[in-house]
Design a protein around this motif. Structure first.
Motif, mmCIF file in Angstrom:
data_model
loop_
_atom_site.group_PDB
_atom_site.id
_atom_site.type_symbol
_atom_site.label_atom_id
_atom_site.label_comp_id
_atom_site.label_asym_id
_atom_site.label_seq_id
_atom_site.Cartn_x
_atom_site.Cartn_y
_atom_site.Cartn_z
ATOM 1 N N ASP A 62 39.215 44.612 34.447
ATOM 2 C CA ASP A 62 40.456 45.367 34.520
ATOM 3 C C ASP A 62 41.313 44.895 35.689
ATOM 4 O O ASP A 62 40.802 44.597 36.764
ATOM 5 N N LEU A 63 42.612 44.877 35.465
ATOM 6 C CA LEU A 63 43.552 44.667 36.557
ATOM 7 C C LEU A 63 43.655 45.992 37.298
ATOM 8 O O LEU A 63 44.063 46.995 36.727
ATOM 9 N N LEU A 64 43.250 45.996 38.556
ATOM 10 C CA LEU A 64 43.265 47.235 39.321
ATOM 11 C C LEU A 64 44.534 47.408 40.135
ATOM 12 O O LEU A 64 45.144 48.470 40.108
ATOM 13 N N HIS A 65 44.925 46.362 40.878
ATOM 14 C CA HIS A 65 46.065 46.496 41.781
ATOM 15 C C HIS A 65 46.828 45.188 41.876
ATOM 16 O O HIS A 65 46.239 44.108 41.843
ATOM 17 N N VAL A 66 48.117 45.320 42.018
ATOM 18 C CA VAL A 66 49.009 44.211 42.339
ATOM 19 C C VAL A 66 49.746 44.639 43.598
ATOM 20 O O VAL A 66 50.477 45.621 43.595
ATOM 21 N N THR B 198 42.781 37.733 44.315
ATOM 22 C CA THR B 198 43.562 36.522 44.113
ATOM 23 C C THR B 198 44.867 36.594 44.897
ATOM 24 O O THR B 198 45.586 37.586 44.809
ATOM 25 N N LEU B 199 45.144 35.543 45.617
ATOM 26 C CA LEU B 199 46.428 35.380 46.284
ATOM 27 C C LEU B 199 47.273 34.478 45.405
ATOM 28 O O LEU B 199 46.855 33.365 45.075
ATOM 29 N N THR B 200 48.433 34.955 44.981
ATOM 30 C CA THR B 200 49.385 34.125 44.246
ATOM 31 C C THR B 200 50.581 33.891 45.150
ATOM 32 O O THR B 200 50.591 34.335 46.304
ATOM 33 N N HIS B 201 51.586 33.212 44.639
ATOM 34 C CA HIS B 201 52.782 32.965 45.442
ATOM 35 C C HIS B 201 53.617 34.219 45.618
ATOM 36 O O HIS B 201 54.481 34.267 46.489
ATOM 37 N N ARG B 202 53.379 35.236 44.803
ATOM 38 C CA ARG B 202 54.196 36.451 44.855
ATOM 39 C C ARG B 202 53.447 37.687 45.334
ATOM 40 O O ARG B 202 54.029 38.537 45.992
ATOM 41 N N VAL B 203 52.179 37.812 44.964
ATOM 42 C CA VAL B 203 51.434 39.049 45.188
ATOM 43 C C VAL B 203 49.960 38.756 45.451
ATOM 44 O O VAL B 203 49.508 37.628 45.320
ATOM 45 N N VAL B 204 49.227 39.805 45.793
ATOM 46 C CA VAL B 204 47.767 39.774 45.818
ATOM 47 C C VAL B 204 47.309 40.612 44.626
ATOM 48 O O VAL B 204 47.759 41.743 44.449
ATOM 49 N N VAL B 205 46.437 40.038 43.798
ATOM 50 C CA VAL B 205 45.969 40.695 42.584
ATOM 51 C C VAL B 205 44.482 40.987 42.735
ATOM 52 O O VAL B 205 43.713 40.122 43.151
ATOM 53 N N ILE B 206 44.084 42.219 42.397
ATOM 54 C CA ILE B 206 42.677 42.601 42.453
ATOM 55 C C ILE B 206 42.226 42.978 41.047
ATOM 56 O O ILE B 206 42.799 43.860 40.417
ATOM 57 N N HIS B 207 41.199 42.264 40.563
ATOM 58 C CA HIS B 207 40.572 42.551 39.274
ATOM 59 C C HIS B 207 39.172 43.101 39.526
ATOM 60 O O HIS B 207 38.480 42.638 40.439
ATOM 61 N N ARG B 208 38.770 44.039 38.707
ATOM 62 C CA ARG B 208 37.368 44.464 38.727
ATOM 63 C C ARG B 208 36.562 43.373 38.053
ATOM 64 O O ARG B 208 36.986 42.804 37.047
ATOM 65 N N ALA B 209 35.402 43.025 38.598
ATOM 66 C CA ALA B 209 34.555 41.965 38.055
ATOM 67 C C ALA B 209 33.336 42.583 37.373
ATOM 68 O O ALA B 209 32.808 43.599 37.812
ATOM 69 N N SER B 210 32.898 41.944 36.309
ATOM 70 C CA SER B 210 31.708 42.384 35.591
ATOM 71 C C SER B 210 30.470 42.103 36.437
ATOM 72 O O SER B 210 30.339 41.031 37.026
ATOM 73 N N ARG B 211 29.556 43.041 36.473
ATOM 74 C CA ARG B 211 28.310 42.848 37.214
ATOM 75 C C ARG B 211 27.398 41.848 36.510
ATOM 76 O O ARG B 211 26.610 41.172 37.155
ATOM 77 N N VAL B 212 27.508 41.758 35.207
ATOM 78 C CA VAL B 212 26.593 40.926 34.428
ATOM 79 C C VAL B 212 27.165 39.538 34.171
ATOM 80 O O VAL B 212 26.510 38.534 34.425
ATOM 81 N N SER B 213 28.403 39.460 33.681
ATOM 82 C CA SER B 213 28.945 38.177 33.237
ATOM 83 C C SER B 213 29.866 37.502 34.246
ATOM 84 O O SER B 213 30.322 36.389 34.010
#
Length: 193
Positions: free
Chosen positions: A77-81, A57-72
């Motif tokens: 989890d928030l991995l990195h900002v 995700t690109l926001t106005h302040r940072v790039v956010v990386i979330h781990r995504a569920s394989r099933v749903s």
């Protein structure tokens, strides 16, 4: 199980709002890491052991990386900002292809840039991400020139509203206590100093 793109993007936006209510996503896309998806599909379940799923995700302040569920297909989890300046330096080798596009992104803690494979379903968001981060939109496949026009799909604030406090010229988009290259501990609020 989220199948629609808009549902997945709403779930990611809610996860970001839970961390920092004042930050809004500009664009979000779902990605699969690893070698070419064509190759991993050939190996079936064994090929799935070599890939990871993320929401970027690109926001106005940072790039956010979330781990995504394989099933749903939900953000887990928030991995990195990653501050925008550092994210701009971390992106490279953008390739737009017919079905699976890709880009290389240096994820913190990884020794080499990670290949992020983006399906055609998410290509508009990938273009908005690279255009928003690098300052231009796609012209020729694989090339991102500088452009003055707004990127399609980019977040536009409501008229008369400023969603974020104005920054002084030269001010970093991340909190002053967080130096470039330092990341918050997993589970910590990355927006607070």
């Amino acid at each position: 199980m989220a199948i629609r793109k808009s549902t997945m993007q709403e779930q990611v936006a809610a996860a970001i709002a839970a961390i920092e209510p004042n930050d809004r996503p500009v664009t979000t896309f779902h990605t699969v890491t690893g070698p070419s998806p064509w190759l991993t599909q050939q190996f079936g379940l064994i090929g799935q052991l070599f890939v990871k799923y993320y929401f970027v995700t690109l926001t106005h302040r940072v790039v956010v990386i979330h781990r995504a569920s394989r099933v749903s297909n939900r953000p887990l989890d928030l991995l990195h900002v990653i501050p925008l300046d550092q994210a701009r330096a971390s992106i490279g080798d953008v390739r737009r292809n017919t079905l699976w596009s890709s880009l290389r992104f240096q994820i913190p803690g990884e020794p080499q840039p990670t290949r992020l494979n983006i399906h055609r379903y998410w290509r508009t968001e990938m273009d908005a991400f690279t255009g928003g981060l690098l300052g231009g939109g796609p012209g020729v496949p694989g090339q991102y020139p500088q452009a003055q026009a707004p990127v399609p799909g980019q977040y536009q604030p409501a008229p008369g509203q400023a969603p974020y406090p104005q920054q002084a010229p030269g001010q970093a988009p991340y909190p002053p206590a967080q130096a470039p290259g330092q990341y918050p501990a997993p589970g910590a609020n990355p927006y607070q100093s």
